[in-house]
Design an enzyme around this catalytic site. Structure first.
Site, PDB file in Angstrom:
ATOM      1  N   CYS A 150     -34.808  65.779 -73.643  1.00  0.00           N
ATOM      2  CA  CYS A 150     -35.366  67.267 -73.903  1.00  0.00           C
ATOM      3  C   CYS A 150     -36.653  67.197 -74.943  1.00  0.00           C
ATOM      4  CB  CYS A 150     -34.306  68.037 -74.730  1.00  0.00           C
ATOM      5  SG  CYS A 150     -32.877  68.855 -73.678  1.00  0.00           S
ATOM      6  N   CYS A 196     -35.954  70.589 -70.453  1.00  0.00           N
ATOM      7  CA  CYS A 196     -35.364  71.286 -71.496  1.00  0.00           C
ATOM      8  C   CYS A 196     -36.177  71.282 -72.820  1.00  0.00           C
ATOM      9  CB  CYS A 196     -34.019  70.996 -71.640  1.00  0.00           C
ATOM     10  SG  CYS A 196     -33.550  69.234 -72.212  1.00  0.00           S
TER      11      CYS A 196
END
Length: 298
Positions: A119, A200
């Protein structure tokens, strides 16, 4: 008289046997020639001529070498089988029409080579190829598609086949715009989609502020990646609009194309921020151009 006749009969039998043997040899040669002709003795069909450059020489060795280097040195924890990856890669396009390649052709390869992306580490780019990759090499805090296994293996390479041959076409391949479903465009669009879907947190993008439209709908970023970001996983896109050194810059964040990008993201419930000439990127530009006025303050 009986003793004198034997040599004559022996000579006749020898001649007869030699003649029979000659007939058999000629017949065998004719049969073999016919079989060879039926099995491909004919000259190979001429490969079609496309507008793009042909398959990269030593493609197998290059792609395998990159795969081994990535999976063995850069990311050994991935434990990838590079031979299986190569076989899946070539099976996607060998002996197939290079203008009729589908995502299904590449699906086995994508499944074998895919790996997680951390992420807040995704860096997308458009018209800033060289600078984006210089940035990731120096900083190491973000990853482009070319920093993943799929991108690392195929970066800068060309490949295609032909339905009339089990070999690669080294003479020419379809240009990116010559036909939509060519092996390279399908590969990169599919890899880009997978890369965007895996993002993400915060996603960064580096755009070229020295062109009239930093954001373009026809680019892979504009046509694939923006629309494949998952709003449930991505909450913000940070846009860096970078100008070439020595070129008078403008407020590119206010350009119509950037406003269009903002509108698309907000419509998908993804936050948006924009910065012109991000300082860390500009410092990398200055490494090669230290005398530029923008660099002297350093």
């Amino acid at each position: 008289m009986v003793r004198e006749s034997r040599p004559c009969w022996t000579q006749k039998w020898r001649c007869l046997l030699l003649g029979l043997l000659l007939v058999l040899i000629v017949g065998a040669v004719a049969v073999l020639a016919a079989v060879a002709l039926a099995r491909g003795g004919r000259p190979p069909a001429e490969l079609p001529q496309w507008k793009g450059r042909g398959s990269t020489a030593h493609l197998k060795e290059i792609l395998l070498g990159r795969c081994f280097a990535y999976a063995g040195l850069l990311r050994p924890e991935l434990r990838k089988d590079c031979l299986k990856i190569w076989n899946a890669f070539q099976n996607a396009f060998i002996s197939k029409n290079p203008c009729n390649i589908t995502e299904q052709d590449y699906q086995p390869l994508m499944a074998l080579a895919a790996h997680p992306i951390p992420c807040n580490k995704t860096l997308l780019w458009s018209k800033t190829n060289e600078l984006a990759h210089r940035y990731t090499k120096v900083r190491g805090d973000l990853l482009t598609l070319e920093d993943t296994l799929l991108g690392y293996m195929a970066d800068g390479l060309m490949w295609c086949g032909s339905p009339s041959s089990p070999e690669m076409n080294y003479q020419s391949c379809p240009h990116w715009l010559e036909c939509a479903n060519n092996p390279n465009s399908v590969y990169w669009k599919m890899a880009s989609r997978i890369f965007a879907e895996a993002a993400c947190g915060v996603v960064h993008v580096m755009l070229n502020g020295s062109i009239s439209q930093p954001f373009g709908n026809s680019s892979i970023f504009g046509s694939v990646e923006v629309h494949r970001l998952n709003p449930k996983r991505v909450h913000l896109m940070k846009v860096w609009v970078i100008h070439n050194l020595g070129v008078q810059s403008s407020d590119s964040c206010s350009k119509s194309s950037i406003k269009e990008l903002k509108s698309i993201l907000e419509g998908r419930n993804i936050g948006f921020s924009c910065e012109g000439d991000h300082r860390a990127v500009q410092l990398i530009q200055c490494v090669g151009n230290p005398e530029e006025p923008a660099c002297r303050a350093c």
